[in-house]
Design an enzyme around this catalytic site. Structure first.
Site, PDB file in Angstrom:
ATOM      1  N   TYR A 139      16.779  41.110  70.979  1.00 31.89           N
ATOM      2  CA  TYR A 139      16.436  41.600  69.638  1.00 31.89           C
ATOM      3  C   TYR A 139      16.539  40.500  68.579  1.00 31.89           C
ATOM      4  CZ  TYR A 139      16.572  46.644  70.756  1.00 31.89           C
ATOM      5  OH  TYR A 139      16.330  47.902  71.243  1.00 31.89           O
ATOM      6  N   LYS A 188      21.002  41.820  85.042  1.00 34.74           N
ATOM      7  CA  LYS A 188      19.739  41.591  85.765  1.00 34.74           C
ATOM      8  C   LYS A 188      19.761  40.153  86.276  1.00 34.74           C
ATOM      9  CE  LYS A 188      15.716  42.703  87.288  1.00 34.74           C
ATOM     10  NZ  LYS A 188      15.616  43.496  88.527  1.00 34.74           N
ATOM     11  N   ASP A 219      18.161  47.941  86.907  1.00 36.69           N
ATOM     12  CA  ASP A 219      17.127  48.844  87.436  1.00 36.69           C
ATOM     13  C   ASP A 219      17.763  49.877  88.370  1.00 36.69           C
ATOM     14  OD1 ASP A 219      17.658  46.615  89.033  1.00 36.69           O
ATOM     15  OD2 ASP A 219      15.591  46.314  89.695  1.00 36.69           O
ATOM     16  N   ASP A 243      19.903  50.076  74.906  1.00 35.30           N
ATOM     17  CA  ASP A 243      18.965  50.925  74.166  1.00 35.30           C
ATOM     18  C   ASP A 243      18.227  51.853  75.124  1.00 35.30           C
ATOM     19  OD1 ASP A 243      17.287  51.816  72.010  1.00 35.30           O
ATOM     20  OD2 ASP A 243      15.708  50.524  72.810  1.00 35.30           O
ATOM     21  N   ASP A 247      18.776  56.350  75.871  1.00 33.09           N
ATOM     22  CA  ASP A 247      17.774  57.426  75.774  1.00 33.09           C
ATOM     23  C   ASP A 247      17.772  58.274  77.039  1.00 33.09           C
ATOM     24  OD1 ASP A 247      16.940  56.370  73.315  1.00 33.09           O
ATOM     25  OD2 ASP A 247      14.841  56.929  73.713  1.00 33.09           O
TER      26      ASP A 247
END
Ligand code: IPM
Ligand code: MG
Length: 354
Positions: A139, A188, A219, A243, A247
């Protein structure tokens, strides 16, 4: 390094800055403030509210979506209650106050198990805490648009200093130690080996022998959250992975509209917001679910040490949902009672008195 992530103010008068922003932010922030004023009355503290602007509204008023006026207003406040913005300002605000700790609790509500995307037994008593790093990573890395002989291109760079990872790791380890002692670290490293979350967290974990650290490729972690979410206690993730995973948490508990979050800096000063966005499809209709923002305010009260006020809201909300009251996002089924934002707030106000 110890973080003061529970500032326990316990004052008789608090000053907060409310930044409704736009979209349903304009509906859920006033709803949450009504509830806050009420618990304040009942528990013996007052709240002064200053209104701040960010995003599109701020651009209109001050010519910047992150105006100095808003920053000044926030300085010295006891907390910021934030709605949603669609156009800039929020990332700057997070970075300005170094709100690197983003706490996103994902807890299922017994009376809402059937609204989950999973079978009820998969989410019963679900209690996950996502600790998301909030002021670094992709970000905030070097970004831009440029062109070369292939034509135009864009880039965002994922940049994490070891220090940034270590400090959020310490917070997550502390939280895991206070909870069930399990910390899953999203990473990752099979594709991004230069950002060694696993090694850095494991080094920090030496000071937390009671915490079991489980590194997990992000993942796979996403898949595991859907297959068997009950295996998780605290999940630590960088900015973007956190983020996305949070969700997913919304689907597990039945609606993203239920989830609140706290963004804190090292001093324990914080910004409190629902994890949903401006929801333009339902904005202005008075049907938004205010429980996400109210949940964020519960986190603010807990951060202040106002545990009784926080508990009043939690209990009231539980009773209300158990009685079958549902906002539109919870798709009221037969036998349940559809309510809009205003009615939900009224009902909550009367439950809170009890
Ligand atoms: C969130 C939101 C924000 C984020 C957006 C609005 C920039 O999705 O808080 O989860 O990605 O951090
Ligand atoms: Mg998000």
């Amino acid at each position: 390094m110890a973080f003061l992530i529970n500032s326990a103010l316990n004052k008789s008068a608090y000053r907060i800055v409310a930044i409704p922003g736009s979209g349903i932010g304009l509906e859920v922030v006033p709803a949450a403030l009504t509830i806050l004023h009420q618990v304040g009355k009942l528990e013996g503290f007052t709240l002064t509210v200053d209104y701040g602007y960010l995003g599109a509204k701020a651009l209109e008023k001050f010519g910047s979506n992150f105006p100095q006026e808003t920053v000044q207003l926030c300085e010295g406040a006891d907390g910021i209650v934030f709605g949603a913005v669609s156009q800039g300002g929020l990332l700057e605000l997070r970075q300005h106050f170094d709100f690197f700790i983003n706490l996103r609790p994902i807890r299922s509500e017994n009376s809402l198990l059937h609204t989950s995307s999973l079978r009820p037994e998969k989410v019963k008593d679900l209690d996950i805490l996502i600790v998301r790093e909030l002021v670094s990573g992709i970000y905030f890395g070097n970004a831009g648009r440029d062109s070369d002989d292939q034509g135009d291109y864009g880039y965002h760079t994922m940049h994490y200093s070891d220090r940034e990872i270590r400090r959020i790791a310490q917070v997550a380890l502390q939280k895991a130690q206070q909870r069930r002692g399990l910390l899953t670290v999203a990473h990752k490293e099979n594709a991004l080996p230069h950002i060694p979350w696993t090694r850095l967290v494991e080094e920090e974990a030496k000071e937390f022998p009671a915490v079991k650290v489980i590194p997990m490729l992000v993942d796979n972690l996403a898949m595991q959250m859907v297959l068997n979410p009950q295996q998780f206690d605290v999940i630590l993730a960088g900015n973007m992975f956190g983020d996305i995973l949070s969700d997913l948490g919304g689907a597990l508990v039945g609606s993203i509209g239920l989830l609140g979050s706290a963004s804190l800096n090292e001093q324990g000063f914080g910004l409190y917001e629902a994890i949903h966005g401006t929801a333009p499809d339902i904005a202005g209709k008075g049907i938004a679910n205010p429980l996400g923002t109210i949940g964020a305010c519960v986190l603010m009260l807990q951060q202040w040490g106002e545990t009784k006020a926080a508990q009043r809201i939690i209990t009231a909300q539980k009773r209300l949902l158990a009685k079958g009251y549902r906002t539109a996002d919870l798709s009221p089924a037969e036998g349940e009672l559809y309510v809009n934002t205003a009615t939900l707030v009224d009902l909550l106000l009367s439950e809170i008195q009890k």
